[in-house]
Design a protein around this motif. Structure first.
Motif, PDB file in Angstrom:
ATOM      1  N   VAL A  85       0.850  -1.202   0.000  1.00  0.00           N
ATOM      2  CA  VAL A  85       0.000   0.000   0.000  1.00  0.00           C
ATOM      3  C   VAL A  85       0.883   1.248   0.000  1.00  0.00           C
ATOM      4  O   VAL A  85       0.660   2.179  -0.783  1.00  0.00           O
ATOM      5  N   ALA A  86       1.900   1.266   0.862  1.00  0.00           N
ATOM      6  CA  ALA A  86       2.788   2.431   0.972  1.00  0.00           C
ATOM      7  C   ALA A  86       3.587   2.661  -0.305  1.00  0.00           C
ATOM      8  O   ALA A  86       3.773   3.806  -0.738  1.00  0.00           O
ATOM      9  N   VAL A  87       4.063   1.603  -0.934  1.00  0.00           N
ATOM     10  CA  VAL A  87       4.830   1.714  -2.183  1.00  0.00           C
ATOM     11  C   VAL A  87       3.959   2.301  -3.284  1.00  0.00           C
ATOM     12  O   VAL A  87       4.388   3.199  -4.020  1.00  0.00           O
ATOM     13  N   VAL A  88       2.733   1.808  -3.404  1.00  0.00           N
ATOM     14  CA  VAL A  88       1.834   2.323  -4.438  1.00  0.00           C
ATOM     15  C   VAL A  88       1.471   3.779  -4.142  1.00  0.00           C
ATOM     16  O   VAL A  88       1.442   4.609  -5.060  1.00  0.00           O
ATOM     17  N   GLU A  89       1.219   4.089  -2.885  1.00  0.00           N
ATOM     18  CA  GLU A  89       0.908   5.477  -2.540  1.00  0.00           C
ATOM     19  C   GLU A  89       2.064   6.394  -2.947  1.00  0.00           C
ATOM     20  O   GLU A  89       1.847   7.455  -3.516  1.00  0.00           O
ATOM     21  N   ASP A  90       3.295   5.988  -2.674  1.00  0.00           N
ATOM     22  CA  ASP A  90       4.467   6.781  -3.062  1.00  0.00           C
ATOM     23  C   ASP A  90       4.556   6.870  -4.587  1.00  0.00           C
ATOM     24  O   ASP A  90       4.730   7.938  -5.147  1.00  0.00           O
ATOM     25  N   ARG A  98      10.886   3.413  -5.376  1.00  0.00           N
ATOM     26  CA  ARG A  98      10.163   2.574  -4.403  1.00  0.00           C
ATOM     27  C   ARG A  98       9.551   1.350  -5.072  1.00  0.00           C
ATOM     28  O   ARG A  98       9.595   0.253  -4.518  1.00  0.00           O
ATOM     29  N   ILE A  99       8.977   1.539  -6.253  1.00  0.00           N
ATOM     30  CA  ILE A  99       8.378   0.400  -6.960  1.00  0.00           C
ATOM     31  C   ILE A  99       9.454  -0.623  -7.303  1.00  0.00           C
ATOM     32  O   ILE A  99       9.292  -1.817  -7.054  1.00  0.00           O
ATOM     33  N   ARG A 100      10.574  -0.172  -7.856  1.00  0.00           N
ATOM     34  CA  ARG A 100      11.665  -1.091  -8.252  1.00  0.00           C
ATOM     35  C   ARG A 100      12.208  -1.830  -7.036  1.00  0.00           C
ATOM     36  O   ARG A 100      12.429  -3.042  -7.078  1.00  0.00           O
ATOM     37  N   ALA A 101      12.411  -1.109  -5.933  1.00  0.00           N
ATOM     38  CA  ALA A 101      12.941  -1.737  -4.714  1.00  0.00           C
ATOM     39  C   ALA A 101      11.966  -2.785  -4.176  1.00  0.00           C
ATOM     40  O   ALA A 101      12.378  -3.879  -3.766  1.00  0.00           O
ATOM     41  N   THR A 153       9.030  -2.864 -13.614  1.00  0.00           N
ATOM     42  CA  THR A 153       8.939  -1.540 -13.004  1.00  0.00           C
ATOM     43  C   THR A 153       8.331  -0.538 -13.975  1.00  0.00           C
ATOM     44  O   THR A 153       7.445   0.245 -13.610  1.00  0.00           O
ATOM     45  N   GLU A 154       8.788  -0.549 -15.222  1.00  0.00           N
ATOM     46  CA  GLU A 154       8.238   0.362 -16.247  1.00  0.00           C
ATOM     47  C   GLU A 154       6.741   0.129 -16.422  1.00  0.00           C
ATOM     48  O   GLU A 154       5.963   1.080 -16.541  1.00  0.00           O
ATOM     49  N   SER A 155       6.352  -1.129 -16.443  1.00  0.00           N
ATOM     50  CA  SER A 155       4.940  -1.448 -16.610  1.00  0.00           C
ATOM     51  C   SER A 155       4.124  -0.938 -15.419  1.00  0.00           C
ATOM     52  O   SER A 155       3.057  -0.340 -15.591  1.00  0.00           O
ATOM     53  N   TRP A 156       4.616  -1.167 -14.208  1.00  0.00           N
ATOM     54  CA  TRP A 156       3.917  -0.685 -13.018  1.00  0.00           C
ATOM     55  C   TRP A 156       3.874   0.835 -12.992  1.00  0.00           C
ATOM     56  O   TRP A 156       2.865   1.410 -12.592  1.00  0.00           O
ATOM     57  N   LEU A 157       4.957   1.478 -13.398  1.00  0.00           N
ATOM     58  CA  LEU A 157       4.940   2.951 -13.451  1.00  0.00           C
ATOM     59  C   LEU A 157       3.843   3.442 -14.389  1.00  0.00           C
ATOM     60  O   LEU A 157       3.140   4.389 -14.079  1.00  0.00           O
ATOM     61  N   GLY A 158       3.700   2.778 -15.523  1.00  0.00           N
ATOM     62  CA  GLY A 158       2.679   3.179 -16.488  1.00  0.00           C
ATOM     63  C   GLY A 158       1.267   2.962 -15.994  1.00  0.00           C
ATOM     64  O   GLY A 158       0.376   3.780 -16.250  1.00  0.00           O
ATOM     65  N   SER A 159       1.055   1.882 -15.264  1.00  0.00           N
ATOM     66  CA  SER A 159      -0.312   1.575 -14.846  1.00  0.00           C
ATOM     67  C   SER A 159      -0.694   2.141 -13.484  1.00  0.00           C
ATOM     68  O   SER A 159      -1.842   2.529 -13.269  1.00  0.00           O
TER      69      SER A 159
END
Length: 194
Positions: free
Chosen positions: A77-82, A87-90, A184-190
Motif C-alpha cells: 500500500v505504501a509503495v503504491v501510494e508513493d 520505491r516500486i523497483r525496490a 517496473t516500467e509497466s507498473w509505473l505506467g499503470s
C-alpha cells in the motif's frame, strides 16, 4: 507438529504429483500418520489447501489480517501510494527474492482452483485482497481518475502474479535485472507517478 507435517506433506505432494491426483491417504502416509489423524486436523483436502494459502502463503508475503479485506500487505500500500520508480523497483526486487518460496503455493493454488470451486473462490478472494492493497495506495495518493483505479490495480497484480509464478532466470529472454526493469516500467505506467 502433526499439523505442520500434514501441511508439509500436502504441499510436497501437490507439487510433485498434482493437486487432483493426491489423496488424503497419500498425504497422511507421507506425513507418517493415518487418515483418521488427517481428519482430526483438516475436514478435507480442500481445507488443507486453504490453510496453505491463508496461513503459509500470506506469511511468506507479509500479509496481515485486515478487517477491511481479509489480509493486507501494508508495505505494498505504501509503495503504491508513493508511486516513485525507486520505491516500486525496490519493492519488486525484494518480493522477487521470495518467488522461489511462494511459487509452490501459488502454482498449486492455481492448479487446485481449476478443479475445485472452493479453492477457486479462495484464490479469487486472495488476489482481490492484493488488488485492494494497490487500489488503497492509489486512493491515498489520489492518483489517476477514481473510476480507473480498481482496473489499474487488477492489471498490476495480474501481471505480477503471472511473472512471479512463471519467470526464472533466462525465461522469456530476460535475466533478473532486465525483468525487474521492464516490470517496473509497466507498473509505473499503470499505477506509478509520472
Amino acid at each position: 507438529m502433526t499439523r505442520k507435517l500434514l501441511l508439509d506433506a500436502g504441499l510436497d505432494l501437490f507439487v510433485s504429483k498434482g493437486y487432483a491426483p493426491t489423496t488424503v491417504d497419500d498425504i497422511a502416509s507421507a506425513a507418517g500418520t493415518t487418515r483418521v489423524t488427517f481428519y482430526a486436523y483438516f475436514p478435507s483436502k480442500v481445507d488443507l489447501m486453504k490453510a496453505l494459502i491463508s496461513e503459509r502463503l500470506n506469511a511468506a508475503l507479509d500479509r496481515l489480517p485486515s478487517g477491511e479485506h481479509g489480509s493486507t500487505a501494508w508495505e505494498l500500500v505504501a509503495v503504491v501510494e508513493d508511486g516513485s520508480r525507486e520505491r516500486i523497483r525496490a519493492w519488486l526486487a525484494a518480493i522477487s527474492e521470495r518467488w522461489d518460496v511462494i511459487r509452490p503455493y501459488t502454482t498449486t493454488a492455481f492448479e487446485a482452483a481449476a478443479v475445485d470451486p472452493d479453492i477457486r473462490a479462495l484464490l479469487d478472494e486472495w488476489l482481490n485482497e492484493a488488488i485492494s492493497d494497490v487500489k488503497e495506495g492509489l486512493d491515498r495518493a489520489g492518483r489517476f481518475p477514481a473510476a480507473t483505479r480498481h482496473f489499474r490495480s487488477v492489471i498490476a497484480i495480474t501481471e505480477l502474479d503471472h511473472v512471479a509464478r512463471n519467470w526464472k532466470p533466462g525465461t522469456w529472454g530476460v535475466e533478473r535485472d532486465q525483468m525487474l526493469d521492464v516490470l517496473t516500467e509497466s507498473w509505473l505506467g499503470s499505477i506509478g507517478r509520472h
